[in-house]
Design a protein around this motif. Structure first.
Motif, PDB file in Angstrom:
ATOM      1  N   GLN A 161       0.824  -1.208   0.000  1.00  0.00           N
ATOM      2  CA  GLN A 161       0.000   0.000   0.000  1.00  0.00           C
ATOM      3  C   GLN A 161       0.857   1.256   0.000  1.00  0.00           C
ATOM      4  O   GLN A 161       0.501   2.260  -0.630  1.00  0.00           O
ATOM      5  CB  GLN A 161      -0.930  -0.003   1.216  1.00  0.00           C
ATOM      6  CG  GLN A 161      -1.970  -1.120   1.199  1.00  0.00           C
ATOM      7  CD  GLN A 161      -2.888  -0.996   0.000  1.00  0.00           C
ATOM      8  OE1 GLN A 161      -2.668  -1.633  -1.038  1.00  0.00           O
ATOM      9  NE2 GLN A 161      -3.917  -0.179   0.111  1.00  0.00           N
ATOM     10  N   PHE A 162       1.981   1.226   0.702  1.00  0.00           N
ATOM     11  CA  PHE A 162       2.855   2.399   0.732  1.00  0.00           C
ATOM     12  C   PHE A 162       3.526   2.614  -0.622  1.00  0.00           C
ATOM     13  O   PHE A 162       3.598   3.741  -1.120  1.00  0.00           O
ATOM     14  CB  PHE A 162       3.913   2.239   1.827  1.00  0.00           C
ATOM     15  CG  PHE A 162       4.649   3.503   2.133  1.00  0.00           C
ATOM     16  CD1 PHE A 162       4.208   4.349   3.135  1.00  0.00           C
ATOM     17  CD2 PHE A 162       5.780   3.861   1.409  1.00  0.00           C
ATOM     18  CE1 PHE A 162       4.879   5.530   3.415  1.00  0.00           C
ATOM     19  CE2 PHE A 162       6.450   5.034   1.677  1.00  0.00           C
ATOM     20  CZ  PHE A 162       6.005   5.876   2.688  1.00  0.00           C
ATOM     21  N   ARG A 164       2.470   1.752  -3.493  1.00  0.00           N
ATOM     22  CA  ARG A 164       1.480   2.194  -4.483  1.00  0.00           C
ATOM     23  C   ARG A 164       1.240   3.691  -4.424  1.00  0.00           C
ATOM     24  O   ARG A 164       0.737   4.282  -5.392  1.00  0.00           O
ATOM     25  CB  ARG A 164       0.165   1.442  -4.275  1.00  0.00           C
ATOM     26  CG  ARG A 164       0.203   0.004  -4.765  1.00  0.00           C
ATOM     27  CD  ARG A 164      -1.090  -0.722  -4.440  1.00  0.00           C
ATOM     28  NE  ARG A 164      -1.098  -2.072  -4.997  1.00  0.00           N
ATOM     29  CZ  ARG A 164      -2.053  -2.975  -4.761  1.00  0.00           C
ATOM     30  NH1 ARG A 164      -3.080  -2.657  -3.973  1.00  0.00           N
ATOM     31  NH2 ARG A 164      -1.977  -4.174  -5.298  1.00  0.00           N
ATOM     32  N   THR A 165       1.559   4.332  -3.310  1.00  0.00           N
ATOM     33  CA  THR A 165       1.397   5.790  -3.217  1.00  0.00           C
ATOM     34  C   THR A 165       2.546   6.535  -3.870  1.00  0.00           C
ATOM     35  O   THR A 165       2.452   7.751  -4.080  1.00  0.00           O
ATOM     36  CB  THR A 165       1.294   6.224  -1.736  1.00  0.00           C
ATOM     37  OG1 THR A 165       2.519   5.921  -1.058  1.00  0.00           O
ATOM     38  CG2 THR A 165       0.141   5.524  -1.047  1.00  0.00           C
ATOM     39  N   THR A 274      -0.086   6.750   6.143  1.00  0.00           N
ATOM     40  CA  THR A 274      -0.080   6.746   4.676  1.00  0.00           C
ATOM     41  C   THR A 274      -0.485   5.403   4.087  1.00  0.00           C
ATOM     42  O   THR A 274      -0.630   5.279   2.876  1.00  0.00           O
ATOM     43  CB  THR A 274       1.315   7.110   4.150  1.00  0.00           C
ATOM     44  OG1 THR A 274       2.293   6.254   4.764  1.00  0.00           O
ATOM     45  CG2 THR A 274       1.644   8.548   4.460  1.00  0.00           C
ATOM     46  N   THR A 275      -0.676   4.379   4.916  1.00  0.00           N
ATOM     47  CA  THR A 275      -1.097   3.079   4.417  1.00  0.00           C
ATOM     48  C   THR A 275      -2.575   3.103   4.057  1.00  0.00           C
ATOM     49  O   THR A 275      -3.395   3.547   4.856  1.00  0.00           O
ATOM     50  CB  THR A 275      -0.842   1.974   5.464  1.00  0.00           C
ATOM     51  OG1 THR A 275       0.558   1.960   5.776  1.00  0.00           O
ATOM     52  CG2 THR A 275      -1.266   0.624   4.937  1.00  0.00           C
ATOM     53  N   LEU A 277      -3.940   4.770   1.463  1.00  0.00           N
ATOM     54  CA  LEU A 277      -4.400   5.986   0.809  1.00  0.00           C
ATOM     55  C   LEU A 277      -4.818   5.746  -0.633  1.00  0.00           C
ATOM     56  O   LEU A 277      -5.521   6.553  -1.222  1.00  0.00           O
ATOM     57  CB  LEU A 277      -3.282   7.044   0.853  1.00  0.00           C
ATOM     58  CG  LEU A 277      -2.942   7.623   2.235  1.00  0.00           C
ATOM     59  CD1 LEU A 277      -1.820   8.647   2.091  1.00  0.00           C
ATOM     60  CD2 LEU A 277      -4.163   8.271   2.857  1.00  0.00           C
ATOM     61  N   LYS A 278      -4.387   4.598  -1.182  1.00  0.00           N
ATOM     62  CA  LYS A 278      -4.663   4.381  -2.594  1.00  0.00           C
ATOM     63  C   LYS A 278      -5.224   2.988  -2.793  1.00  0.00           C
ATOM     64  O   LYS A 278      -4.812   2.073  -2.106  1.00  0.00           O
ATOM     65  CB  LYS A 278      -3.345   4.532  -3.378  1.00  0.00           C
ATOM     66  CG  LYS A 278      -3.522   4.622  -4.861  1.00  0.00           C
ATOM     67  CD  LYS A 278      -2.198   4.941  -5.517  1.00  0.00           C
ATOM     68  CE  LYS A 278      -2.329   5.126  -7.018  1.00  0.00           C
ATOM     69  NZ  LYS A 278      -1.063   5.438  -7.660  1.00  0.00           N
TER      70      LYS A 278
END
Length: 278
Positions: A161-162, A164-165, A274-275, A277-278
């Motif tokens: 997830q990180f 991907r941001t 930030t995990t 967010l996308k």
């Protein structure tokens, strides 16, 4: 319309402080009990000791087969290897899921996420049989090897997830400069993933340091005991438990956890925030 109550922030902070003190009460009681003579621990259950002594610390440090620092070192070795293995293995797996294309990628990612819902107690028996057949019982490898194989799906998902941001334009710019997958991973992606790496390191440190079941299962020789297993030896089923020394050594064992957490607290908050967010 309802008007906000005056002094609302003050009331909120008072409630939070009160709730925090309630949460800290067991820790404060253990600190207080570690400074009391053993015969007064349960006779005077209050926080303020009527008599202060450091005998529990001196006795607890030398009460077992080895000085307690020996077991702190064993835990430090196991924890350090687990942290490094998790950082390397989970970051590689996360980079593959986030940036690379390979057959059945979505299926493997779904299977990986499914392992998060699998209780640890379900796999511990087949794992024990496997490590027993490999003659690895009573060594640290059953505690470290799963980390080397990236079995902690939670940290893989967190890093995916990180990553991907992060803008893909950074990868494309590195490719134009002639960088391959490994160079992009090491020189571009990893420096930007410090918050996620710090979060993984902190949680791995805390969970490994506090892990009792796995260490009790695989470590049978007192020479290999870690801190949780060593603390267990202060308790005796016959009723002759050394509560004072156990509380004192428990306070010492909490020191590395607090230190490691405080050192990486800002990265932990940023990594968790930030995990997703996308």
């Amino acid at each position: 319309m309802f008007r906000p109550l005056r002094g609302g922030p003050v009331v909120k902070h008072i409630l939070l402080i009160g709730f925090g003190l309630v949460m800290l009460y067991p820790l404060l009681w253990m600190i207080s009990s570690s400074l009391k003579p053993e015969e007064l621990i349960f006779r005077q259950p209050g926080l303020w000791p009527s008599e202060v002594t450091l005998e529990n610390y001196t006795e607890g440090w030398t009460a077992l087969k080895h000085p307690f620092g020996y077991y702190l070192w064993n835990s430090a070795v196991v924890t350090a290897l687990s942290v490094v293995a998790n950082l390397v293995a989970c970051s590689l797996a996360a980079y593959a899921f986030a940036r690379l294309n390979f057959p059945l990628k979505k299926l493997w990612f779904a299977i990986m996420l499914g392992t998060i819902m699998l209780p640890h107690h379900v796999v511990i028996v087949p794992q024990y049989i496997m490590f027993s057949q490999l003659d690895l019982i009573n060594t640290i490898w059953p505690l470290v090897m799963p980390k080397v194989l990236a079995t902690d799906a939670f940290f893989i998902f967190l890093m995916v997830q990180f990553i991907r941001t992060l803008p893909r334009e950074l990868d494309e710019a590195a490719e134009i400069d002639g960088a391959g997958y490994w160079r992009i991973f090491i020189r571009v992606v990893m420096p930007l993933c410090v918050p996620a790496l710090a979060t993984t390191a902190i949680f791995t440190f805390i969970w490994t340091w506090n892990d009792f079941l796995s260490q009790l299962l695989y470590l049978n020789n007192p020479d290999n005991f870690t801190v949780p297993v060593a603390l267990r030896t202060f308790l005796d089923s016959s009723g002759e438990s050394s509560w004072g020394p156990m509380f004192a050594m428990s306070i010492i064992a909490l020191g590395p956890i607090f230190g490691f957490f405080l050192a990486g607290q800002k990265y932990l908050i940023r990594g968790v925030a930030t995990t997703g967010l996308k």
